[in-house]
Design a protein around this motif. Structure first.
Motif, PDB file in Angstrom:
ATOM      1  N   SER A   8     149.847  12.074  56.766  1.00 60.90           N
ATOM      2  CA  SER A   8     151.004  12.276  57.556  1.00 60.90           C
ATOM      3  C   SER A   8     151.441  13.911  57.410  1.00 60.90           C
ATOM      4  CB  SER A   8     152.081  11.539  56.864  1.00 60.90           C
ATOM      5  OG  SER A   8     152.357  11.605  55.481  1.00 60.90           O
ATOM      6  N   ALA A   9     152.698  14.044  58.327  1.00 63.83           N
ATOM      7  CA  ALA A   9     153.383  15.369  58.238  1.00 63.83           C
ATOM      8  C   ALA A   9     154.677  15.052  58.729  1.00 63.83           C
ATOM      9  CB  ALA A   9     152.422  16.304  59.166  1.00 63.83           C
ATOM     10  N   THR A  10     155.766  15.934  58.202  1.00 62.70           N
ATOM     11  CA  THR A  10     157.039  15.890  59.075  1.00 62.70           C
ATOM     12  C   THR A  10     157.598  17.316  58.968  1.00 62.70           C
ATOM     13  OG1 THR A  10     158.167  15.792  56.872  1.00 62.70           O
ATOM     14  CG2 THR A  10     157.513  13.565  57.464  1.00 62.70           C
ATOM     15  N   THR A  11     158.554  17.479  59.985  1.00 62.84           N
ATOM     16  CA  THR A  11     159.174  18.830  60.041  1.00 62.84           C
ATOM     17  C   THR A  11     160.527  18.644  60.610  1.00 62.84           C
ATOM     18  OG1 THR A  11     158.698  20.916  60.805  1.00 62.84           O
ATOM     19  CG2 THR A  11     158.173  19.120  62.497  1.00 62.84           C
ATOM     20  N   ASN A  18     172.863  20.196  65.749  1.00 62.34           N
ATOM     21  CA  ASN A  18     173.402  20.567  64.584  1.00 62.34           C
ATOM     22  C   ASN A  18     172.687  20.204  63.336  1.00 62.34           C
ATOM     23  OD1 ASN A  18     173.536  17.655  64.847  1.00 62.34           O
ATOM     24  ND2 ASN A  18     175.654  17.404  64.303  1.00 62.34           N
ATOM     25  N   ASN A  19     171.482  19.604  63.418  1.00 60.12           N
ATOM     26  CA  ASN A  19     170.548  19.663  62.452  1.00 60.12           C
ATOM     27  C   ASN A  19     169.624  20.631  62.187  1.00 60.12           C
ATOM     28  OD1 ASN A  19     169.107  18.302  60.350  1.00 60.12           O
ATOM     29  ND2 ASN A  19     167.574  17.745  61.986  1.00 60.12           N
ATOM     30  N   THR A  20     169.796  21.367  61.082  1.00 65.49           N
ATOM     31  CA  THR A  20     169.075  22.708  61.173  1.00 65.49           C
ATOM     32  C   THR A  20     168.223  22.641  59.819  1.00 65.49           C
ATOM     33  OG1 THR A  20     170.840  23.762  59.729  1.00 65.49           O
ATOM     34  CG2 THR A  20     170.716  24.188  62.085  1.00 65.49           C
ATOM     35  N   THR A  21     168.345  21.491  58.928  1.00 64.60           N
ATOM     36  CA  THR A  21     167.657  21.279  57.631  1.00 64.60           C
ATOM     37  C   THR A  21     166.809  20.234  57.246  1.00 64.60           C
ATOM     38  OG1 THR A  21     169.749  20.416  56.485  1.00 64.60           O
ATOM     39  CG2 THR A  21     169.458  23.007  56.504  1.00 64.60           C
ATOM     40  N   ARG A  22     167.311  18.903  57.943  1.00 68.84           N
ATOM     41  CA  ARG A  22     166.646  17.637  57.557  1.00 68.84           C
ATOM     42  C   ARG A  22     165.291  17.571  58.642  1.00 68.84           C
ATOM     43  NH1 ARG A  22     166.507  12.220  58.784  1.00 68.84           N
ATOM     44  NH2 ARG A  22     168.060  12.256  60.477  1.00 68.84           N
ATOM     45  N   ASP A  23     164.405  17.109  57.920  1.00 65.42           N
ATOM     46  CA  ASP A  23     163.176  16.836  58.771  1.00 65.42           C
ATOM     47  C   ASP A  23     163.555  15.647  59.809  1.00 65.42           C
ATOM     48  OD1 ASP A  23     161.741  18.623  57.529  1.00 65.42           O
ATOM     49  OD2 ASP A  23     160.477  17.296  56.579  1.00 65.42           O
ATOM     50  N   ASP A  24     163.117  15.601  61.196  1.00 61.42           N
ATOM     51  CA  ASP A  24     163.629  14.790  62.100  1.00 61.42           C
ATOM     52  C   ASP A  24     162.252  14.447  63.071  1.00 61.42           C
ATOM     53  OD1 ASP A  24     163.698  17.052  63.431  1.00 61.42           O
ATOM     54  OD2 ASP A  24     165.627  16.890  64.177  1.00 61.42           O
ATOM     55  N   MET A  25     161.175  14.790  62.609  1.00 62.59           N
ATOM     56  CA  MET A  25     159.895  14.262  63.315  1.00 62.59           C
ATOM     57  C   MET A  25     158.896  13.966  62.117  1.00 62.59           C
ATOM     58  SD  MET A  25     159.557  16.615  66.710  1.00 62.59           S
ATOM     59  CE  MET A  25     158.637  15.063  67.416  1.00 62.59           C
ATOM     60  N   ALA A  26     158.048  13.102  62.583  1.00 61.07           N
ATOM     61  CA  ALA A  26     157.027  12.738  61.488  1.00 61.07           C
ATOM     62  C   ALA A  26     155.687  12.407  62.375  1.00 61.07           C
ATOM     63  CB  ALA A  26     157.349  11.374  60.921  1.00 61.07           C
ATOM     64  N   LEU A  27     154.541  12.511  61.778  1.00 59.39           N
ATOM     65  CA  LEU A  27     153.396  12.339  62.458  1.00 59.39           C
ATOM     66  C   LEU A  27     152.508  11.490  61.365  1.00 59.39           C
ATOM     67  CD1 LEU A  27     151.644  13.041  64.989  1.00 59.39           C
ATOM     68  CD2 LEU A  27     150.987  15.010  63.942  1.00 59.39           C
ATOM     69  N   ILE A  28     151.923  10.411  61.670  1.00 62.99           N
ATOM     70  CA  ILE A  28     151.124   9.625  60.895  1.00 62.99           C
ATOM     71  C   ILE A  28     149.915   9.431  61.601  1.00 62.99           C
ATOM     72  CG2 ILE A  28     150.746   7.167  59.705  1.00 62.99           C
ATOM     73  CD1 ILE A  28     153.711   6.782  60.063  1.00 62.99           C
ATOM     74  N   ARG A 118     162.048  22.554  71.385  1.00 66.83           N
ATOM     75  CA  ARG A 118     162.032  22.387  70.242  1.00 66.83           C
ATOM     76  C   ARG A 118     161.035  21.518  69.703  1.00 66.83           C
ATOM     77  NH1 ARG A 118     167.759  22.580  70.999  1.00 66.83           N
ATOM     78  NH2 ARG A 118     167.823  20.458  70.355  1.00 66.83           N
ATOM     79  N   MET A 119     160.668  20.372  70.410  1.00 65.33           N
ATOM     80  CA  MET A 119     159.886  19.271  69.891  1.00 65.33           C
ATOM     81  C   MET A 119     158.377  19.731  70.026  1.00 65.33           C
ATOM     82  SD  MET A 119     162.107  16.011  70.967  1.00 65.33           S
ATOM     83  CE  MET A 119     160.861  14.937  70.487  1.00 65.33           C
ATOM     84  N   VAL A 120     158.031  20.452  71.015  1.00 62.78           N
ATOM     85  CA  VAL A 120     156.780  20.637  71.422  1.00 62.78           C
ATOM     86  C   VAL A 120     156.120  21.576  70.194  1.00 62.78           C
ATOM     87  CG1 VAL A 120     155.233  22.019  72.908  1.00 62.78           C
ATOM     88  CG2 VAL A 120     156.776  20.312  73.792  1.00 62.78           C
ATOM     89  N   PRO A 121     156.722  22.840  69.760  1.00 66.02           N
ATOM     90  CA  PRO A 121     156.059  23.513  68.833  1.00 66.02           C
ATOM     91  C   PRO A 121     156.114  22.760  67.506  1.00 66.02           C
ATOM     92  CG  PRO A 121     158.323  24.587  69.537  1.00 66.02           C
ATOM     93  CD  PRO A 121     157.820  23.438  70.548  1.00 66.02           C
ATOM     94  N   ALA A 122     157.192  21.940  67.111  1.00 65.70           N
ATOM     95  CA  ALA A 122     157.320  21.195  66.163  1.00 65.70           C
ATOM     96  C   ALA A 122     155.935  20.250  65.860  1.00 65.70           C
ATOM     97  CB  ALA A 122     158.459  20.462  65.830  1.00 65.70           C
ATOM     98  N   ILE A 123     155.462  19.483  67.110  1.00 67.83           N
ATOM     99  CA  ILE A 123     154.396  18.564  67.087  1.00 67.83           C
ATOM    100  C   ILE A 123     153.034  19.595  66.673  1.00 67.83           C
ATOM    101  CG2 ILE A 123     153.065  17.084  68.383  1.00 67.83           C
ATOM    102  CD1 ILE A 123     155.677  16.316  69.833  1.00 67.83           C
TER     103      ILE A 123
END
Length: 396
Positions: A8-11, A18-28, A118-123
């Motif tokens: 797994s991974a999260t980011t 307004n969310n700059t700190t909490r992980d809000d994406m995950a990969l299993i 923002r989501m594409v580079p995060a994935i």
């Protein structure tokens, strides 16, 4: 207790600006393709990720799931579908697996486009450099929305001479009303299952768990429960009709019941978990109808919150439920305290003792119709002031 072969991974992708700190994406991710199955919301307004999951699972196979919280990608038109498919494609490229082996899930605010910039580079980051041994706690943290605590669990069983592990992560607290509740749940197992067995076991377990929980009577657009079983335990393949199928299904059901009760316990503003049992109905369907009516009654739920054993509200909810009832024959119990016999309140200190039951964090309401052998149950929360606060401020 973790199933073999899962990572797994999260980011943090700042899905909500307004969310700059909490992980809000995950990969299993499973290191080998797995047998896949899923159950979805029955809402006719359903999110784009559900369409994408159905596409990917058409062959009964899955190897990864990419998830975001903070945005439901629901009621977003053709752009939303394109974005969900892009999430699938980017995850497959980052993991170097077949695109149609990737599932997609989203949860959060309805009607807003995804921030794909923002989501594409995060994935890419998750798939290329963050994949690590599976960590259900971290994944559960990343998929939360209004949840107050993380929901995950595991169980094991013997298949042949091998130990099989089932693990699940879940989110959900509000918009909880079957079928299903507003929730996401991702189940991973190192069991080997046929396509038919995986789908049947998951549907049975969901019916007995997530389809029997209720917080506020609202159904979501995104509800999804997935199962990936990669067979890396080395145990024999499980098929429908075998003793091993029954054992696996019972273990999966028990795990999802535990997570379902966690959702009720975490219900927005919830202070109690109430197990509603209706027995003595003319059949099981009638019992379920009556149990859901009690669980869905705001008058009953506010009485539970106020520790008021107002049994008339419970009787009224059964009376209008559509289930058969004889108002002169039913019995009602709060845990082991009987407060009504043959439709009439008992005297003495029964109401005081019933009020003491309602002060507990978890208790049972048992309604016996005395008409037959039908039995059913729901788990529900109470309903208090905090529910309004949470939902009035949800988008701000």
């Amino acid at each position: 207790m973790l199933p073999k072969g899962f990572f797994s991974a999260t980011t943090c992708a700042s899905v909500k600006p307004n969310n700059t700190t909490r992980d809000d994406m995950a990969l299993i991710f499973s290191k080998v393709p797995a047998t896949g199955a899923a159950v979805y919301t029955t809402n006719k307004v359903f999110a784009a990720p559900i369409t994408v999951c159905r596409e990917s699972l058409s062959d009964g196979r899955a190897q990864a799931i990419v998830v975001n919280s903070g945005n439901a990608n629901a009621a977003t038109g053709s752009q939303g579908l394109q974005d969900a498919r892009m999430m699938r494609r980017i995850a497959s490229e980052a993991l170097q697996i077949n695109e149609l082996d990737v599932l997609v899930a989203s949860t959060g605010v309805i009607g807003l486009p995804l921030p794909m910039d923002r989501m594409v580079p995060a994935i890419h980051t998750m798939g290329a450099s963050k994949i690590a041994p599976y960590d259900p706690l971290v994944v559960a943290q990343a998929i939360r929305t209004t949840d107050l605590f993380e929901k995950h669990g595991a169980t094991s069983l013997q298949v042949g001479n091998k130990e099989v592990i089932i693990n699940a992560v879940c989110k959900g607290a509000g918009m909880i009303c079957p079928n299903m509740a507003t929730m996401l749940c991702f189940v991973q197992s190192d069991a080997a299952l046929t396509k038919a067995a995986a789908q049947s076991a998951l549907q049975t377990a969901v019916h007995r768990s997530f389809n029997r929980i209720l917080v506020d009577g609202d159904m979501s657009t995104n509800d999804t429960v997935t199962l990936m079983a990669n067979g890396l335990s080395g145990a024999p393949t499980i098929d429908i009709g075998t003793p091993e199928y029954t054992i696996f299904t019972e273990a999966l059901t028990a795990l999802l019941v535990k997570l379902g009760k966690d959702i009720v316990r975490d219900g927005e503003g919830s202070t109690k978990v109430v197990n509603i049992i209706v027995q003595g109905a003319v059949n099981d369907d009638d019992a379920q109808i009556a149990a859901k009516s009690i669980a869905n009654s705001n008058l009953c739920k506010t009485a539970f919150f106020g520790c008021d054993p107002n049994w008339g509200r419970i009787a009224a909810a059964v009376g209008y439920s559509g289930a058969q009832i004889d108002q002169n024959s039913f019995d009602l119990f709060f845990d082991q305290v009987q407060i009504v016999r043959q439709g009439v309140a008992l005297s003495g200190d029964t109401e005081q003792r019933a009020a003491e039951v309602l002060q507990k964090e978890e208790f049972t309401i048992r309604f016996d119709l005395n008409l037959g052998d039908g039995i059913g149950n729901y788990w529900c929360s109470d309903l208090g002031y905090e529910y309004v606060k949470v939902n009035a401020d949800y988008r701000t």
